[in-house]
Design an enzyme around this catalytic site. Sequence first.
Site, mmCIF file in Angstrom:
data_model
loop_
_atom_site.group_PDB
_atom_site.id
_atom_site.type_symbol
_atom_site.label_atom_id
_atom_site.label_comp_id
_atom_site.label_asym_id
_atom_site.label_seq_id
_atom_site.Cartn_x
_atom_site.Cartn_y
_atom_site.Cartn_z
ATOM 1 N N LYS A 297 2.324 10.411 2.706
ATOM 2 C CA LYS A 297 2.121 11.361 3.388
ATOM 3 C C LYS A 297 3.065 12.176 2.283
ATOM 4 O O LYS A 297 3.377 13.081 1.128
ATOM 5 C CB LYS A 297 2.374 11.772 4.747
ATOM 6 C CG LYS A 297 0.827 12.491 4.793
ATOM 7 C CD LYS A 297 1.424 13.679 6.362
ATOM 8 C CE LYS A 297 0.257 14.108 6.758
ATOM 9 N NZ LYS A 297 -0.450 14.367 7.692
ATOM 10 N N LYS B 201 -9.690 5.693 4.072
ATOM 11 C CA LYS B 201 -10.535 5.938 5.052
ATOM 12 C C LYS B 201 -11.036 6.952 5.114
ATOM 13 O O LYS B 201 -10.446 8.284 4.100
ATOM 14 C CB LYS B 201 -8.647 6.420 6.379
ATOM 15 C CG LYS B 201 -9.022 7.092 7.233
ATOM 16 C CD LYS B 201 -7.602 7.144 8.226
ATOM 17 C CE LYS B 201 -7.526 8.773 7.760
ATOM 18 N NZ LYS B 201 -5.966 9.128 8.825
ATOM 19 N N LYS C 161 -10.395 14.640 5.394
ATOM 20 C CA LYS C 161 -10.347 16.076 4.613
ATOM 21 C C LYS C 161 -9.800 16.215 3.472
ATOM 22 O O LYS C 161 -10.369 17.153 2.873
ATOM 23 C CB LYS C 161 -10.278 16.942 6.241
ATOM 24 C CG LYS C 161 -9.152 16.853 6.022
ATOM 25 C CD LYS C 161 -8.876 17.487 7.944
ATOM 26 C CE LYS C 161 -7.228 17.309 8.768
ATOM 27 N NZ LYS C 161 -7.596 16.915 9.905
#
Length: 334
Positions: free
Chosen positions: A118, A200, A203
């Site tokens: 992130k 993975k 969204k």
Amino acid sequence: MSEIELEKKRVFSAIQPSGMLTLGNYLGALKNWKDMQNDYDCLFSVADLHAITVRQEPAKLRQQVYTTAALLLAIGLQPQESIIFIQSHVSAHSQLAWLLSCYTQFGELSRMTQFKDKSQKHADNVNAGLFSYPSLMAADILLYHSDLVPVGADQKQHIEITRDIATRFNNIYGDVFTIPEPYIRKIGARVMSLQEPTKKMSKSDENVNAWVAILDSPEDIMRKFKRAMTDSDSNVCVGEGRDGVNNLIGIYSAITHRTADQVAAEFEGKGYGDFKKAVGEAVVEELRPVREKYEYYIKDKKELEAIYKIGAEKAEKIANRTLGKAMKKIGFVI
Ligand code: TYM
């Protein structure tokens, strides 16, 4: 209440209200939550505090919290069985998170792969909350003396650090926290992108064909599966390096409860076209009732509000007891 009921194990899990929830969220976590609620003493939360570690638009965040809460009910969580609440409504989460951050080491937080990912993705906003995210997650879990935490494979590292923090605290102050176990199913724990199956399913993927939203229309779902990446082979069976096919078999197995061998036998002599269509149809049928129930819950905000408010009241009672105990042990005047 019988003895057996009193001895039910405690389950806690949470989901971030960031964007549309995906088939990965559903198969990796939500479906298991629903399956566990009769056999365990369960709490499930909308992790809005975690969501602000990346910048959120206020109106959108508010809407997404409602959407996520409505989806939890739509997948079949029952407020009579499970405690369903919004994380920020129980202030003990933030309070214990601060305490635990003082028992969490810089080095161990630096090793978290989600933080590394992130902070690369949001390089302009690598904030302290993003870094100490696991202390908040540890607080979520430890407040409720959770025995089991049903999550997808990507959250395993966060459960491990939770165990380390709890053990460290208990070694200093005695038996305050229950040491939780991750509950990760073999099938469905890591649903991959339909377009780049080594990644993975997420969204935040810009390619909308790479992921399926729980609320996608049947047409969209079918289109995404028809276009799913496979390989130049044509046998429907699990194999090394066959990431696309392996992923589709995993999805199909998780929904139909068939083993990989049974799936291979079902599609023997048939091509990928038939297989992709079958996977798409299985997903459409699995999600159909969820979409229908979602429409009902999202329209009735009053009922939704009543459910999460009662949930927070029940959660708070348990959480405050644990928080008070931890504070007393540390030496706060209470
Ligand atoms: P979150 O919101 O990213 O995801 C919610 C759940 O969905 C699972 N998941 C997947 N499973 C399989 N395949 C995928 N492609 C996939 N994508 C997501 C996640 O593993 C997760 O179980 N930090 C957590 C939320 C959280 C939490 C907690 C979880 C906050 N506090 C306490 C457990 C206990 C998160 O970001 O999940």
